[in-house]
Scaffold this motif. Structure first.
Motif, PDB file in Angstrom:
ATOM      1  N   ALA A   1       2.271   1.798  -3.338  1.00 15.91           N
ATOM      2  CA  ALA A   1       1.191   2.289  -4.195  1.00 15.91           C
ATOM      3  C   ALA A   1       0.893   3.762  -3.935  1.00 15.91           C
ATOM      4  N   LEU A   2       1.036   4.204  -2.690  1.00 16.95           N
ATOM      5  CA  LEU A   2       0.845   5.626  -2.386  1.00 16.95           C
ATOM      6  C   LEU A   2       1.800   6.500  -3.183  1.00 16.95           C
TER       7      LEU A   2
ATOM      8  N   ARG B   1       0.825  -1.205   0.000  1.00 16.44           N
ATOM      9  CA  ARG B   1       0.000   0.000   0.000  1.00 16.44           C
ATOM     10  C   ARG B   1       0.862   1.260   0.000  1.00 16.44           C
ATOM     11  N   THR B   2       1.961   1.240   0.737  1.00 15.59           N
ATOM     12  CA  THR B   2       2.823   2.418   0.803  1.00 15.59           C
ATOM     13  C   THR B   2       3.548   2.629  -0.520  1.00 15.59           C
TER      14      THR B   2
ATOM     15  N   ASP C   1       2.745   6.037  -6.109  1.00 14.88           N
ATOM     16  CA  ASP C   1       2.178   6.160  -7.453  1.00 14.88           C
ATOM     17  C   ASP C   1       1.128   7.271  -7.531  1.00 14.88           C
ATOM     18  N   GLU C   2       0.477   7.549  -6.425  1.00 13.97           N
ATOM     19  CA  GLU C   2      -0.614   8.527  -6.378  1.00 13.97           C
ATOM     20  C   GLU C   2      -0.131   9.974  -6.274  1.00 13.97           C
ATOM     21  N   VAL C   3       1.095  10.147  -5.809  1.00 14.75           N
ATOM     22  CA  VAL C   3       1.609  11.496  -5.558  1.00 14.75           C
ATOM     23  C   VAL C   3       2.118  12.101  -6.865  1.00 14.75           C
ATOM     24  N   PRO C   4       1.756  13.353  -7.137  1.00 14.22           N
ATOM     25  CA  PRO C   4       2.323  14.008  -8.321  1.00 14.22           C
ATOM     26  C   PRO C   4       3.852  13.978  -8.275  1.00 14.22           C
ATOM     27  N   ARG C   5       4.469  13.719  -9.392  1.00 17.76           N
ATOM     28  CA  ARG C   5       5.925  13.543  -9.458  1.00 17.76           C
ATOM     29  C   ARG C   5       6.697  14.779  -9.016  1.00 17.76           C
TER      30      ARG C   5
ATOM     31  N   TRP D   1      13.183   7.461  -9.159  1.00 20.84           N
ATOM     32  CA  TRP D   1      12.098   6.527  -9.448  1.00 20.84           C
ATOM     33  C   TRP D   1      12.625   5.168  -9.894  1.00 20.84           C
TER      34      TRP D   1
ATOM     35  N   ASP E   1       5.758  16.685  -6.448  1.00 26.28           N
ATOM     36  CA  ASP E   1       5.530  16.925  -5.019  1.00 26.28           C
ATOM     37  C   ASP E   1       6.612  16.192  -4.217  1.00 26.28           C
TER      38      ASP E   1
END
Length: 170
Positions: A19-20, A16-17, A22-26, A103, A28
């Motif tokens: 995956a988080l 899950r972490t 992946d959700e954050v704008p690159r 990344w 930020d």
């Protein structure tokens, strides 16, 4: 409380972490750095706790499960995997958060960790569920979670020689 359930729960938290991220704008970098910093701690303290509490007992009660011939092979492979995860995490240090290089290294850590978790769930945890009594599973879980809480802010990563580990702990 059952150590096999606790480890499975923590594997979910690790997935899950990742995956988080992946959700954050690159761009930020503050959020990315905060999530990565927490993930580094989760990965290392989890691995250290497994090496301190779970694998020594697997060596004494395990017999091998799924595609593993015996508990010694399962354990040796897990320690090797932990080293690979640690090495991948170390490669992230010093890179500009959110950069392509950052990344790439985070992805390398994610792959190493995902491969390890899949194998551990298929072999080591299955072996332990089959051969460790419920009281043992409970006692190890309590010691494991206490250790992790004691080291909630992290510990120094230490690679271990897989063969030496198995000889010393087995």
């Amino acid at each position: 409380m059952d150590i096999t359930e606790l480890i499975l729960f923590q594997h979910h938290e690790q997935r899950r972490t990742f995956a988080l991220l992946d959700e954050v704008p690159r761009d930020d970098v503050v959020a990315l750095a905060a999530i990565w910093s927490r993930l580094e701690v989760l990965l290392e303290v989890h691995a250290a706790a497994e090496e301190k509490f779970f694998y020594p007992r697997l060596l004494t009660v395990g017999r091998g499960a799924s595609d593993a011939d015996n508990a010694r092979d399962e354990t040796e492979d897990a320690i090797k995997d932990h080293n690979e995860i640690r090495d991948a995490v170390r490669k992230v240090a010093g890179l500009a958060t959110g950069s392509d290089a950052w990344w790439e290294r985070v992805t390398e850590a994610r792959i190493a960790n995902s491969d390890h978790m899949a194998e551990e769930e298929r072999q080591d945890l299955a072996d332990f569920r089959r051969h460790a009594d419920l009281q043992t599973r409970h006692d190890i879980a309590l010691a494991f979670i206490a250790y992790e809480n004691e080291h909630a802010y992290g510990i120094t990563p230490v690679d271990r020689d897989p063969k030496s580990y198995v000889e010393e702990e087995g």
